[in-house]
Design an enzyme around this catalytic site. Structure first.
Site, PDB file in Angstrom:
ATOM      1  N   ASP A  12       2.508  -9.338   9.378  1.00  0.00           N
ATOM      2  CA  ASP A  12       1.051  -9.456   9.311  1.00  0.00           C
ATOM      3  C   ASP A  12       0.700 -10.938   9.254  1.00  0.00           C
ATOM      4  O   ASP A  12       0.311 -11.478   8.203  1.00  0.00           O
ATOM      5  CB  ASP A  12       0.533  -8.689   8.095  1.00  0.00           C
ATOM      6  CG  ASP A  12       0.883  -7.210   8.209  1.00  0.00           C
ATOM      7  OD1 ASP A  12       0.312  -6.540   9.073  1.00  0.00           O
ATOM      8  OD2 ASP A  12       1.773  -6.748   7.467  1.00  0.00           O
TER       9      ASP A  12
ATOM     10  N   HIS B 173       9.201  -3.516   3.310  1.00  0.00           N
ATOM     11  CA  HIS B 173       8.733  -3.740   1.937  1.00  0.00           C
ATOM     12  C   HIS B 173       9.912  -4.097   1.021  1.00  0.00           C
ATOM     13  O   HIS B 173       9.816  -4.998   0.192  1.00  0.00           O
ATOM     14  CB  HIS B 173       8.087  -2.457   1.386  1.00  0.00           C
ATOM     15  CG  HIS B 173       6.865  -2.007   2.124  1.00  0.00           C
ATOM     16  ND1 HIS B 173       6.838  -0.858   2.880  1.00  0.00           N
ATOM     17  CD2 HIS B 173       5.618  -2.533   2.206  1.00  0.00           C
ATOM     18  CE1 HIS B 173       5.629  -0.687   3.384  1.00  0.00           C
ATOM     19  NE2 HIS B 173       4.869  -1.692   3.007  1.00  0.00           N
TER      20      HIS B 173
ATOM     21  N   MET C  21       0.847  -1.199   0.000  1.00  0.00           N
ATOM     22  CA  MET C  21       0.000   0.000   0.000  1.00  0.00           C
ATOM     23  C   MET C  21       0.884   1.251   0.000  1.00  0.00           C
ATOM     24  O   MET C  21       0.415   2.357   0.287  1.00  0.00           O
ATOM     25  CB  MET C  21      -0.934   0.002   1.212  1.00  0.00           C
ATOM     26  CG  MET C  21      -1.900  -1.185   1.187  1.00  0.00           C
ATOM     27  SD  MET C  21      -3.445  -0.869   2.022  1.00  0.00           S
ATOM     28  CE  MET C  21      -2.870  -0.605   3.679  1.00  0.00           C
TER      29      MET C  21
ATOM     30  N   GLN D 172      -2.715 -12.215   8.120  1.00  0.00           N
ATOM     31  CA  GLN D 172      -2.861 -11.951   6.688  1.00  0.00           C
ATOM     32  C   GLN D 172      -2.160 -13.051   5.873  1.00  0.00           C
ATOM     33  O   GLN D 172      -2.690 -13.516   4.861  1.00  0.00           O
ATOM     34  CB  GLN D 172      -2.250 -10.584   6.362  1.00  0.00           C
ATOM     35  CG  GLN D 172      -2.212 -10.245   4.891  1.00  0.00           C
ATOM     36  CD  GLN D 172      -1.869  -8.782   4.677  1.00  0.00           C
ATOM     37  OE1 GLN D 172      -2.712  -7.915   4.844  1.00  0.00           O
ATOM     38  NE2 GLN D 172      -0.642  -8.488   4.314  1.00  0.00           N
TER      39      GLN D 172
ATOM     40  N   VAL E 214      11.114  -7.133   9.352  1.00  0.00           N
ATOM     41  CA  VAL E 214      12.281  -6.242   9.443  1.00  0.00           C
ATOM     42  C   VAL E 214      12.013  -5.221  10.540  1.00  0.00           C
ATOM     43  O   VAL E 214      10.905  -4.666  10.627  1.00  0.00           O
ATOM     44  CB  VAL E 214      12.543  -5.533   8.096  1.00  0.00           C
ATOM     45  CG1 VAL E 214      13.715  -4.566   8.206  1.00  0.00           C
ATOM     46  CG2 VAL E 214      12.808  -6.561   7.008  1.00  0.00           C
TER      47      VAL E 214
ATOM     48  N   LEU F 271       6.714   3.181   1.544  1.00  0.00           N
ATOM     49  CA  LEU F 271       7.651   2.055   1.637  1.00  0.00           C
ATOM     50  C   LEU F 271       8.737   2.258   2.685  1.00  0.00           C
ATOM     51  O   LEU F 271       9.222   3.366   2.902  1.00  0.00           O
ATOM     52  CB  LEU F 271       8.324   1.836   0.275  1.00  0.00           C
ATOM     53  CG  LEU F 271       7.389   1.500  -0.882  1.00  0.00           C
ATOM     54  CD1 LEU F 271       8.208   1.173  -2.141  1.00  0.00           C
ATOM     55  CD2 LEU F 271       6.454   0.343  -0.557  1.00  0.00           C
ATOM     56  N   HIS F 272       9.113   1.153   3.309  1.00  0.00           N
ATOM     57  CA  HIS F 272      10.231   1.133   4.252  1.00  0.00           C
ATOM     58  C   HIS F 272      11.028  -0.142   3.987  1.00  0.00           C
ATOM     59  O   HIS F 272      10.684  -0.916   3.076  1.00  0.00           O
ATOM     60  CB  HIS F 272       9.724   1.221   5.698  1.00  0.00           C
ATOM     61  CG  HIS F 272       8.629   0.231   6.008  1.00  0.00           C
ATOM     62  ND1 HIS F 272       8.831  -1.135   6.018  1.00  0.00           N
ATOM     63  CD2 HIS F 272       7.304   0.402   6.279  1.00  0.00           C
ATOM     64  CE1 HIS F 272       7.700  -1.747   6.319  1.00  0.00           C
ATOM     65  NE2 HIS F 272       6.755  -0.839   6.466  1.00  0.00           N
TER      66      HIS F 272
ATOM     67  N   GLN G  11       5.882 -11.562   7.431  1.00  0.00           N
ATOM     68  CA  GLN G  11       5.465 -12.265   8.655  1.00  0.00           C
ATOM     69  C   GLN G  11       4.838 -11.311   9.669  1.00  0.00           C
ATOM     70  O   GLN G  11       4.049 -11.721  10.519  1.00  0.00           O
ATOM     71  CB  GLN G  11       6.684 -12.975   9.266  1.00  0.00           C
ATOM     72  CG  GLN G  11       6.456 -13.681  10.578  1.00  0.00           C
ATOM     73  CD  GLN G  11       5.393 -14.763  10.467  1.00  0.00           C
ATOM     74  OE1 GLN G  11       5.376 -15.531   9.506  1.00  0.00           O
ATOM     75  NE2 GLN G  11       4.500 -14.827  11.440  1.00  0.00           N
TER      76      GLN G  11
ATOM     77  N   SER H 139       6.813  -0.181  10.097  1.00  0.00           N
ATOM     78  CA  SER H 139       5.435  -0.079   9.657  1.00  0.00           C
ATOM     79  C   SER H 139       5.209   1.313   9.085  1.00  0.00           C
ATOM     80  O   SER H 139       5.783   2.296   9.576  1.00  0.00           O
ATOM     81  CB  SER H 139       4.499  -0.310  10.846  1.00  0.00           C
ATOM     82  OG  SER H 139       3.213   0.192  10.544  1.00  0.00           O
TER      83      SER H 139
HETATM   84  P1  AMP Z   1       1.462  -2.898   3.504  1.00  0.00           P
HETATM   85  O1  AMP Z   1       2.017  -1.879   2.565  1.00  0.00           O
HETATM   86  O2  AMP Z   1       1.447  -2.468   4.919  1.00  0.00           O
HETATM   87  O3  AMP Z   1       0.165  -3.489   3.015  1.00  0.00           O
HETATM   88  O4  AMP Z   1       2.490  -4.114   3.475  1.00  0.00           O
HETATM   89  C1  AMP Z   1       2.863  -4.731   2.272  1.00  0.00           C
HETATM   90  C2  AMP Z   1       3.637  -5.980   2.594  1.00  0.00           C
HETATM   91  O5  AMP Z   1       4.796  -5.647   3.351  1.00  0.00           O
HETATM   92  C3  AMP Z   1       2.818  -6.980   3.434  1.00  0.00           C
HETATM   93  O6  AMP Z   1       3.089  -8.289   2.976  1.00  0.00           O
HETATM   94  C4  AMP Z   1       3.380  -6.755   4.824  1.00  0.00           C
HETATM   95  O7  AMP Z   1       3.267  -7.878   5.663  1.00  0.00           O
HETATM   96  C5  AMP Z   1       4.837  -6.468   4.509  1.00  0.00           C
HETATM   97  N1  AMP Z   1       5.499  -5.769   5.615  1.00  0.00           N
HETATM   98  C6  AMP Z   1       5.048  -4.658   6.268  1.00  0.00           C
HETATM   99  N2  AMP Z   1       5.907  -4.336   7.268  1.00  0.00           N
HETATM  100  C7  AMP Z   1       6.897  -5.256   7.249  1.00  0.00           C
HETATM  101  C8  AMP Z   1       8.075  -5.459   8.026  1.00  0.00           C
HETATM  102  N3  AMP Z   1       8.408  -4.658   9.034  1.00  0.00           N
HETATM  103  N4  AMP Z   1       8.864  -6.516   7.715  1.00  0.00           N
HETATM  104  C9  AMP Z   1       8.539  -7.349   6.690  1.00  0.00           C
HETATM  105  N5  AMP Z   1       7.460  -7.185   5.916  1.00  0.00           N
HETATM  106  C10 AMP Z   1       6.636  -6.170   6.186  1.00  0.00           C
END
Ligand code: AMP
Length: 298
Positions: A152, A35, A28, A155, A178, A31-32, A150, A187
């Site tokens: 989430d 991602h 979504m 999910q 991460v 990005l960090h 992991q 996040s």
């Molecule tokens: P989002 O943009 O929050 O929907 O996340 C996109 C993907 O990145 C999802 O598969 C999340 O589980 C993954 N994700 C989010 N934060 C982390 C993190 N800190 N470490 C690893 N994967 C993540």
């Protein structure tokens, strides 16, 4: 990196790539490093990597932060380019994903494992929104492999479940969480923590890891660990934490579920199951919802 903003343009492109393995990383945006680690993992395993950037309205509840969700398109594009891991970015318009007369959804059975999952109880409709958008994105992208974090955990279980139940093609890969140096799981919502709350936030992972260490040290001595003891450990440590007592802090839940089925474990069980369990917790600090988990390996 090619940027594609229309679903029909993406489909045409996809046909020309049919002989390659294609790794897909849905996001979504905002990005960090979490991602980016999914993108790196995809690049290391697949010929072509596609990532999507789409803030999915159907997974936000009426009182959640859809309007406030960070949208940082330019900087996301730059991060993807710099990573050199993404070949195609799919960034569809909401109207292209959900037409005005959209009426078909993917809904998990009311009595499935989600019924007792606090994450689903706290966010009604969230996982059906995720199941719907993931199905749509898989239909558009036709990945051979898909990568999820992991962090989430529920999910991940839902995605694995819909792939199996609906006979979808991609192999689902789960990538470890991460973290910042102090342990806070990365996040997109961490940016909303005030400087003061940011100093409190790492407590969540600290208490989860203490419970994990307790579990591992009992296991190494051949002793069992009661599920209720692990849950109680996390609750007690959060409740007695000085920072939590002082700040604008609430505990939403602590839960322990089977790592494969997502079924909530009966807390009176003697020990987490031998094929792995997930110990999760959600706290709110200054109105920011922080979700984290540790995997208790068999
Ligand atoms: P989002 O943009 O929050 O929907 O996340 C996109 C993907 O990145 C999802 O598969 C999340 O589980 C993954 N994700 C989010 N934060 C982390 C993190 N800190 N470490 C690893 N994967 C993540």
């Amino acid at each position: 990196m090619r940027i594609v903003k229309s679903v029909s343009e993406f489909r045409t492109l996809r046909h020309s790539l049919r002989n390659s393995t294609l790794g897909f990383v849905p996001t979504m945006g905002a990005l960090h490093e979490g991602h980016l680690s999914l993108m790196r993992q995809a690049k290391s395993q697949c010929d072509i990597v596609v990532s999507s950037l789409f803030v999915n309205p159907t997974q936000f509840g009426p009182n959640e932060d859809f309007d406030r969700y960070p949208r940082t398109f330019e900087s996301d594009v730059n991060k993807m380019i710099q990573s050199q891991c993404v070949d195609i970015l799919l960034a569809p318009e909401t109207s292209d994903m959900y037409s005005k007369d959209f009426c078909t959804r993917v809904v998990l059975d009311e009595n499935c494992f989600l019924k007792h999952q606090p994450e689903a109880q706290q966010r009604p409709g969230f996982f059906n929104g995720v199941a719907t958008v993931v199905t749509k994105l898989f239909n558009i992208v036709s990945p051979t492999d898909a990568f999820f974090g992991q962090k989430d955990a529920v999910q991940c279980i839902v995605v694995r479940k819909i792939v199996r139940d609906l006979n979808m093609e991609p192999t689902v890969h789960i990538v470890p969480t991460v973290r910042e140096e102090d342990g806070l799981a990365m996040s997109s919502r961490n940016r909303y923590l005030s400087p003061q709350d940011r100093t409190i936030a790492p407590v969540l992972y600290q208490v989860l890891s203490k419970a994990e260490q307790h579990y591992l040290s009992c296991k190494s001595r051949g002793e069992t660990t009661k599920c209720e003891d692990l849950v109680a450990m996390v609750k007690d440590q959060l409740a007695s934490n000085r920072h939590c007592q002082q700040g604008d802090y609430t505990l939403e839940y602590v839960s322990l579920c089977c790592a494969h089925t997502g079924q909530i474990l009966d807390h009176s069980r003697d020990s987490p199951p031998s094929d792995g369990a997930i110990l999760s917790a959600v706290i709110k600090i200054g109105g920011v919802r922080l979700l984290d988990n540790v995997v208790l390996q068999a």
